[in-house]
Design an enzyme around this catalytic site. Sequence first.
Site, short mmCIF file in Angstrom:
data_model
loop_
_atom_site.label_atom_id
_atom_site.label_comp_id
_atom_site.label_asym_id
_atom_site.label_seq_id
_atom_site.Cartn_x
_atom_site.Cartn_y
_atom_site.Cartn_z
N TYR A 145 0.81 -1.21 0.00
CA TYR A 145 0.00 0.00 0.00
C TYR A 145 0.85 1.27 0.00
O TYR A 145 0.29 2.38 0.06
CB TYR A 145 -0.96 -0.01 1.20
N LYS A 195 3.65 -15.05 5.01
CA LYS A 195 3.96 -15.97 3.92
C LYS A 195 5.48 -16.04 3.79
O LYS A 195 6.05 -15.94 2.70
CB LYS A 195 3.29 -15.50 2.62
N ASP A 234 -2.35 -18.25 3.21
CA ASP A 234 -3.28 -19.03 2.40
C ASP A 234 -4.00 -20.08 3.24
O ASP A 234 -5.21 -20.25 3.15
CB ASP A 234 -2.59 -19.65 1.19
N ASP A 258 -6.17 -6.92 5.13
CA ASP A 258 -7.31 -6.42 4.36
C ASP A 258 -8.14 -7.58 3.83
O ASP A 258 -9.37 -7.62 3.98
CB ASP A 258 -6.78 -5.56 3.20
N ASP A 262 -12.03 -8.92 5.37
CA ASP A 262 -13.18 -8.96 4.47
C ASP A 262 -13.73 -10.37 4.36
O ASP A 262 -14.95 -10.59 4.36
CB ASP A 262 -12.79 -8.46 3.08
#
Length: 362
Positions: A145, A195, A234, A258, A262
């Site tokens: 970002y 990750k 994941d 993020d 969601d």
Amino acid sequence: MVFRVPIRSMATAARHSLKIGMLPADGIGREVLPGAKAAILALGSSIPKTEFIDLLAGFEYFTKTGTALPDETVQILKSECDCALFGAVSSPSRKVVGYSSPIVALRKKMDLYANIRPVKSVSVNPEGKPGVDLVVIRENTECLYVKQETQTVGEHGKEARATRLITERASRRIGELAFKMALERPRKHLTVIHKSNVLSITDGLFRETVRAVPTLPGVDGKYDDVTVAEQLVDSAVYRLFREPEIYDVMVAPNLYGDILSDAAAALVGSLGLVPSVNAGDSFVMGEPVHGSAPDIAGQNIANPLAAIRSAAMMLRHIGYGDGADRIERAVDSVLREGKVLTPDLGGKSKTSEVVDEVTKRI
């Protein structure tokens, strides 16, 4: 809701007024933020006299002026407001020359380094245990970002690159907050999301820095009761849907946080239920997790509950926990009864009707 402890303490006894910046921005943000305002006003004299300051930002404002976040808005937030509420932003998926998301910019300019997103189901019995009760803590200022992208032409055509920034300072700040929140919750469990099996440098730094928080000078065993786990992002998404009960507090870099928050909203029925605050050391801004929903904007059917819950989180953060409790109990009561709900929850009620029902119960 689950956000019970202010990140920072703020003296409230001497405050005679409360100034709240209101940034409805785009789409349904203009429809749900008045509901948050109504909920705050319904608290009456239990909080200081409240002044709402309307401020400009958003993609629609950009299309008219060429600026998505006016300097004046940031200046007023810094100099005049005690806290703020943000509605929603319609950032396009295509590149628009000169445009940058105002909410991303606000988080950086106000140093709101933590996005705290509680996801909690409402049990049928008020005394019952919710099936889902977790908090996603998202680092708010860096990762992809930072928006440093380039495009070149190589041997096989166009090549696009993005810089991913992870710093020790930002990772430590968000890690300290995550440990603090985990310590204040009954389960005292923290999962570090990363990750680093692939991104060994960037995610590796995030993972190592967060896990090292208990060893920082001055901590002195404060977090000994916190159980720390870690999960690849994941598999975390997979387990979030298969067994959400294993999670308590999750801390993640910006992009992963993020996506996870969601996704977690699906576990409780709708993005229209999930609140958040963007918090720093000296300011807090409530923000519903949902987007601007242009497909339903202007129809008076947007779910206002995430915005109302975000207002409660904001109030709790600045020291008005009793008022936050009243708002949250009213929202939970409306959901539990299930008679006045917007279409996203299977109901037929209008936004304004849900707001009226909540404020009556406050």
